[in-house]
Motif scaffolding. Structure first.
Motif, PDB file in Angstrom:
ATOM      1  N   ALA A  73       0.833  -1.209   0.000  1.00 27.38           N
ATOM      2  CA  ALA A  73       0.000   0.000   0.000  1.00 27.38           C
ATOM      3  C   ALA A  73       0.868   1.260   0.000  1.00 27.38           C
ATOM      4  O   ALA A  73       0.536   2.253  -0.667  1.00 27.38           O
ATOM      5  CB  ALA A  73      -0.927  -0.008   1.213  1.00 27.38           C
TER       6      ALA A  73
ATOM      7  N   GLY B  18      -3.337   4.603  -2.359  1.00 25.92           N
ATOM      8  CA  GLY B  18      -2.659   3.632  -1.510  1.00 25.92           C
ATOM      9  C   GLY B  18      -3.429   3.344  -0.231  1.00 25.92           C
ATOM     10  O   GLY B  18      -3.566   2.193   0.189  1.00 25.92           O
TER      11      GLY B  18
ATOM     12  N   VAL C 141      -6.590   1.190  -1.051  1.00 24.79           N
ATOM     13  CA  VAL C 141      -6.249  -0.222  -1.266  1.00 24.79           C
ATOM     14  C   VAL C 141      -5.888  -0.898   0.048  1.00 24.79           C
ATOM     15  O   VAL C 141      -6.254  -2.057   0.291  1.00 24.79           O
ATOM     16  CB  VAL C 141      -5.090  -0.337  -2.283  1.00 24.79           C
ATOM     17  CG1 VAL C 141      -4.580  -1.771  -2.356  1.00 24.79           C
ATOM     18  CG2 VAL C 141      -5.543   0.140  -3.651  1.00 24.79           C
ATOM     19  N   LEU C 142      -5.196  -0.190   0.927  1.00 17.80           N
ATOM     20  CA  LEU C 142      -4.826  -0.738   2.229  1.00 17.80           C
ATOM     21  C   LEU C 142      -6.056  -1.157   3.022  1.00 17.80           C
ATOM     22  O   LEU C 142      -6.143  -2.291   3.521  1.00 17.80           O
ATOM     23  CB  LEU C 142      -4.012   0.304   3.018  1.00 17.80           C
ATOM     24  CG  LEU C 142      -3.738  -0.020   4.489  1.00 17.80           C
ATOM     25  CD1 LEU C 142      -2.850  -1.244   4.612  1.00 17.80           C
ATOM     26  CD2 LEU C 142      -3.102   1.171   5.195  1.00 17.80           C
TER      27      LEU C 142
ATOM     28  N   THR D 182      -8.259  -3.992   1.063  1.00 22.16           N
ATOM     29  CA  THR D 182      -7.606  -5.301   1.060  1.00 22.16           C
ATOM     30  C   THR D 182      -7.597  -5.916   2.460  1.00 22.16           C
ATOM     31  O   THR D 182      -7.846  -7.115   2.621  1.00 22.16           O
ATOM     32  CB  THR D 182      -6.165  -5.174   0.539  1.00 22.16           C
ATOM     33  OG1 THR D 182      -6.181  -4.553  -0.740  1.00 22.16           O
ATOM     34  CG2 THR D 182      -5.504  -6.532   0.433  1.00 22.16           C
TER      35      THR D 182
ATOM     36  N   MET E   5      -4.567  -7.258  -4.491  1.00 23.88           N
ATOM     37  CA  MET E   5      -3.702  -6.121  -4.790  1.00 23.88           C
ATOM     38  C   MET E   5      -3.232  -6.145  -6.247  1.00 23.88           C
ATOM     39  O   MET E   5      -3.053  -5.102  -6.858  1.00 23.88           O
ATOM     40  CB  MET E   5      -2.517  -6.104  -3.821  1.00 23.88           C
ATOM     41  CG  MET E   5      -2.915  -5.661  -2.417  1.00 23.88           C
ATOM     42  SD  MET E   5      -1.523  -5.486  -1.274  1.00 23.88           S
ATOM     43  CE  MET E   5      -1.103  -7.189  -1.005  1.00 23.88           C
TER      44      MET E   5
ATOM     45  N   THR F 114     -13.417   0.582  -3.635  1.00 22.58           N
ATOM     46  CA  THR F 114     -12.054   1.120  -3.723  1.00 22.58           C
ATOM     47  C   THR F 114     -12.014   2.521  -4.321  1.00 22.58           C
ATOM     48  O   THR F 114     -11.402   3.438  -3.757  1.00 22.58           O
ATOM     49  CB  THR F 114     -11.158   0.180  -4.548  1.00 22.58           C
ATOM     50  OG1 THR F 114     -11.239  -1.141  -4.026  1.00 22.58           O
ATOM     51  CG2 THR F 114      -9.716   0.643  -4.503  1.00 22.58           C
TER      52      THR F 114
END
Length: 894
Positions: free
Chosen positions: A706, A718, A721-722, A725, A760, A845
């Motif tokens: 991330a 970033g 996505v962190l 996920t 990812m 996302t």
């Protein structure tokens, strides 16, 4: 035409080469417990004595089993199992040769943390946690032969104590207790034995659990092999300090060189292997934490003649009961009926068909390079002799996703360029240039995840880490070189330039670049679909499920006595084991054979008439050496019986059987000769892999990647996505934790890296598409434009994302349906995670990234002003042209 023939020939040649070389490579795999063929394990039984705390005594076996698990992991034991049998018995199964097995057995029996330095004059200094810094003990390597040397840092108090002991030999020449110490093995000579001139007679001995009260002294070592095993190292007082220490006289050293070698710089390979094994063993002992209870091994064998303690000889031999990948006979071959092989074969066929449907002629290049990458990784894996277990299988599944990702991204970009009006040749050139970065991104994700799994995932996950790291390197090489070469051959074939259908491209939607007015009419299948329309309700559901999963994991971790969120006690079916140990007496019919044992011990029980039960009796003759003092020495022989009953008894049944057992034994022999008898319910806990280590390695991987995304695609992306996920991975694992009652095992935790890494990778489709659109767009980047671009980027990348995730989900379903039964829940968890990942990527996302972007835009950091050194204001550029500015302007316009 020649390039097309070269393309087809090269791809088919690669596939044929893989097929021919597959069997020799697979037959050389170092298979673990899950895929064992003809391998046997040796099982040690440990007795756990009661402690002072009555409340802790009930769980003493579980407590010691957890400490043993930690020791085995720190000792880098890859393949083992631990069985808890009742409150006071633990059985540990290992796959090692005799020397390593004995080292490991001694390590598991060792109480820990109690050491003393004893001089040859009899003076002793106890450790009491003051002599050494045990946590900093390490191994260094000396000389051209890289001889292992154990380095032991000492404390300030210990430094002075050691100096005082060394001073005893500065003025004295004591010959009373001369001893020969060979490097790498403790061997104290008997009185009168000839001494080597090169070996000094004065030494300091590192003694574990030194107890003068039991008569332990240098003189007793030739008479008491048990005490002899407690002497770990010998130091020459004249050269005890390690010269290469950063600070003088702060570390002592012990060189682990084989005794048979006169020149340590000319050791052979087998000698170095033994030396490293001993060095690791000594470091493990010095770092081991103390057991809370006294641990003993009743099956240990002691030799009076060689003065050695042997655990290997009397260890119970177990046959592996897992699936075999190989068939044994005159030749070793792949077992075609193996469930794992069937799952792999079906996956290759179905995925190949899916690729052909999606990409037609380009699929041949994808299939050849994908299988080539996996095969090269397997060859490297085999050459390193890494254990092939379930984590290794998971590693190859994740790697296959990483390989396909770069190729799918390439081919989709190629099709997009064709739909822009470029020729097939030119479109391939553009796709080659514009997918380099995203291919490198996928390699970085795989390599970093592999490093984290290897470093933080515990011993069991090292194979997974090796597969991902080396697979990432081979993926980059194959995708950036071989795959591009194959695509160059097929796209530069002259007779294919106008045949768009062979690449699954609709020729009618390809614009004619010669027609000035004709524009691009093709749109991606989901380009105008707004997947974020229901972002609110989807985000709420996703957040609730993530929070519930985390809460479920935490609650069950706290409630479980083993601190495991999964019900690891359901790892295998429970059984019952009967142990009996009696003094050897050849006149007693009890020990004449297994049938007599069953007749006497199990008479009047439900098991007395069970056909074939005598075949399950393990029968060992064990020698025990008892040494209390020089006047009281004795060797006693015992018969050790083990009977496995293939069912778990209730507590009432177990107690009744144990009572009957003891009564029957008393009837046939004097009660004072009975030394041990018990009936224990057995629960096998295969602790590998450790769920905590898997979660830690996966979490660090997500955070690290991330951060890379934040640098590469903006911090808001970033961070989005962190969170997404992490939430998806938690949901996949939390579902299995909530269903722990159905027998989920610790191996189910391997679903976490599968979901995290593939998600990812899939997020790169959206992130790279959005970045390209913003870069190529000629408009002002307002909030509205960014939001509109985000929606279009998700829709435009959805087709490639669906193809990628569909293939991944199918592979997982394939192993769920055709693979080994005890891994079904692992793949079920991964399958749930992949489905959630698709929904989260499309609906959560992007909007979450936009929300973070709007939040960050409100944060205004002070601007840093940069000044020249002389702080002089910049002067306007002077024009040297003699023409007026208007003339220059007109010239430019013209």
């Amino acid at each position: 035409m020649r390039r097309l023939i070269a393309y087809i020939t090269t791809a088919i040649a690669m596939l044929l080469a893989i097929g021919v070389a597959a069997t020799p490579v697979i037959t050389k795999l170092n298979n673990g417990r899950e895929f064992t063929s003809g391998k046997s394990y040796r099982e040690l039984v440990f007795n756990i004595a009661e402690g002072d705390n009555e409340e802790e005594n009930a769980n003493r076996a579980s407590t010691v089993a957890e400490q043993m698990r930690e020791r085995l992991n720190s000792y880098n034991v890859e393949d083992y199992s631990i069985k808890i049998q009742g409150e006071d018995t633990i059985a540990v199964a290992l796959d090692m040769d005799s020397k390593e097995f004995n080292y490991c057995a001694k390590y598991l029996t060792f109480s820990g943390e109690s050491f003393a330095l004893v001089s040859s004059n009899g003076t002793s200094v106890r450790n009491e946690h003051k002599l050494f810094n045990a946590d900093d003990v390490r191994i260094d390597y000396k000389g051209d032969a890289n001889i292992p040397v154990v380095i032991i840092p000492v404390t300030d108090e210990g430094k002075q104590d050691i100096k005082d002991l060394c001073k005893e030999f500065e003025t004295e020449d004591n010959d009373d207790n001369k001893s020969i110490i060979r490097r790498g093995a403790m061997e104290v000579s008997a009185d009168g034995e000839e001494e080597s001139e090169e070996t000094p007679s004065n030494y300091l001995y590192l003694w574990a659990n030194f107890d003068e009260g039991k008569g332990e002294s240098l003189e007793s070592l030739n008479k008491d092999p048990i005490a002899r095993e407690k002497v770990l190292m010998a130091f020459n007082p004249e050269s005890i300090w390690y010269e290469d220490s950063k600070e003088a006289e702060t570390e002592i050293f012990y060189m682990c060189a084989t005794a048979e070698q006169d020149n340590p710089n000319q050791l052979d390979i087998s000698g170095l292997k033994d030396d490293n094994a001993r060095a690791n063993y000594l470091v493990g002992l010095l770092k081991a934490s103390a057991y809370k209870f006294e641990v003993s091994c009743p099956t240990v064998s002691v030799s009076e003649t060689t003065m050695t303690v042997d655990y290997f000889t009397n260890a119970r031999v177990l046959s592996a009961s897992a699936e075999s990948l190989l068939s044994l006979g005159n030749n070793v071959n792949i077992k075609l009926t193996s469930k794992t092989f069937i799952a792999v074969a079906i996956a290759v066929v179905i995925v190949s068909l899916l690729l052909i449907v999606y990409y037609r002629l380009s699929a041949l290049a994808i299939i050849a390079t994908s299988l080539g990458t996996l095969f090269i990784t397997l060859v490297s894996f085999t050459s390193m002799h890494v254990l092939f277990n379930i984590p290794a299988v998971i590693g190859f599944i994740i790697l296959s996703a990483g390989v396909l990702f770069g190729e799918i991204a390439y081919v989709n970009r190629f099709k997009e360029e064709v739909y822009k009006g470029r020729t097939i040749k030119k479109a391939n050139q553009e796709a080659s240039k514009k997918t380099n970065l995203i291919t490198i991104d996928s390699g970085i994700i795989l390599a970093f995840s592999g490093l984290m799994m290897y470093a933080l995932g515990g011993t069991a996950l090292k194979p997974l880490g090796v597969v991902l790291f080396f697979g990432a390197v081979f993926t980059l090489l194959m995708n950036l070189l071989v795959f591009k070469l194959l695509m160059y051959l097929v796209t530069n074939s002259t007779n294919l330039q106008q045949k768009h259908n062979v690449f699954n491209i609709d020729g009618e939607k390809v614009p004619n670049i010669m027609a000035v007015e004709e524009k691009q009419t093709y749109e991606a299948p989901y380009e105008k679909v707004d997947f974020t329309k229901r972002k609110g309700i989807v985000s709420i559901i996703f957040g609730v499920l993530s929070a519930a999963a985390v809460a479920c994991i935490v609650v069950f971790s706290v409630m479980s006595p083993t601190k495991s969120p999964l019900n690891v006690e359901k790892a295998v079916s429970d059984t019952t084991v009967i142990y009996t140990s009696v003094k050897a007496d050849n006149d007693n019919p009890l020990i004449s054979d297994a049938s007599s044992y069953v007749q006497y011990v199990l008479k009047d029980t439900d098991y007395a008439s069970v056909k074939g039960i005598e075949d399950q009796v393990e029968f060992k003759k064990v020698s025990k050496y008892v040494y209390e003092s020089e006047e009281n020495q004795e060797t006693q022989e015992y018969y050790f019986f083990t009977l496995n009953v293939n069912e778990k008894l209730s507590e009432e049944q177990r107690s009744a059987l144990e009572e009957t057992l003891n009564q029957n034994l008393i009837d046939v022999m004097p009660s004072n000769e009975l030394t041990y008898s018990a009936v224990r319910n057995s629960q096998e806990l295969i602790y590998t892999p450790s769920q905590g280590y898997v979660a830690l390695a996966t979490g660090i991987s997500i955070v690290g990647i991330a951060l890379y995304f934040a640098f590469r695609f903006r911090p808001s992306r970033g961070l989005s996505v962190l969170l997404v996920t992490t939430g998806t991975t938690a949901i996949a694992y939390g579902v299995m934790v909530g269903m722990r009652f159905i027998g989920t095992t610790a191996i189910t935790s391997l679903a976490m890296p599968v979901v995290a890494v593939t998600m990812m990778l899939a997020s790169l489709f959206y992130l790279s598409t959005e970045k390209t659109m913003l870069k190529e767009g000629k408009f002002e980047l307002t909030k509205e434009v960014r939001k509109e671009t985000m929606v279009k980027a998700i829709g435009k990348s959805a087709s490639a994302m669906f193809a990628f995730m569909l293939i991944n989900i199918y592979v997982i379903i394939n192993f769920f349906g055709f693979g080994v039964e005890n891994t079904a829940l692992l793949f079920a968890s991964a399958m749930i995670g992949e489905v959630v990942a698709v929904i989260a990527l499309l609906c959560v996302t992007g909007p979450l990234a936009g929300a973070f972007e709007r939040l960050f835009s409100k944060i205004h950091l002070p601007k840093i002003k940069w000044f020249n050194k002389d702080n002089k204001p910049r002067q306007a550029a002077r024009r040297n042209s003699s023409e007026p500015e208007e003339t220059i302007f007109i010239g430019i316009n013209d």
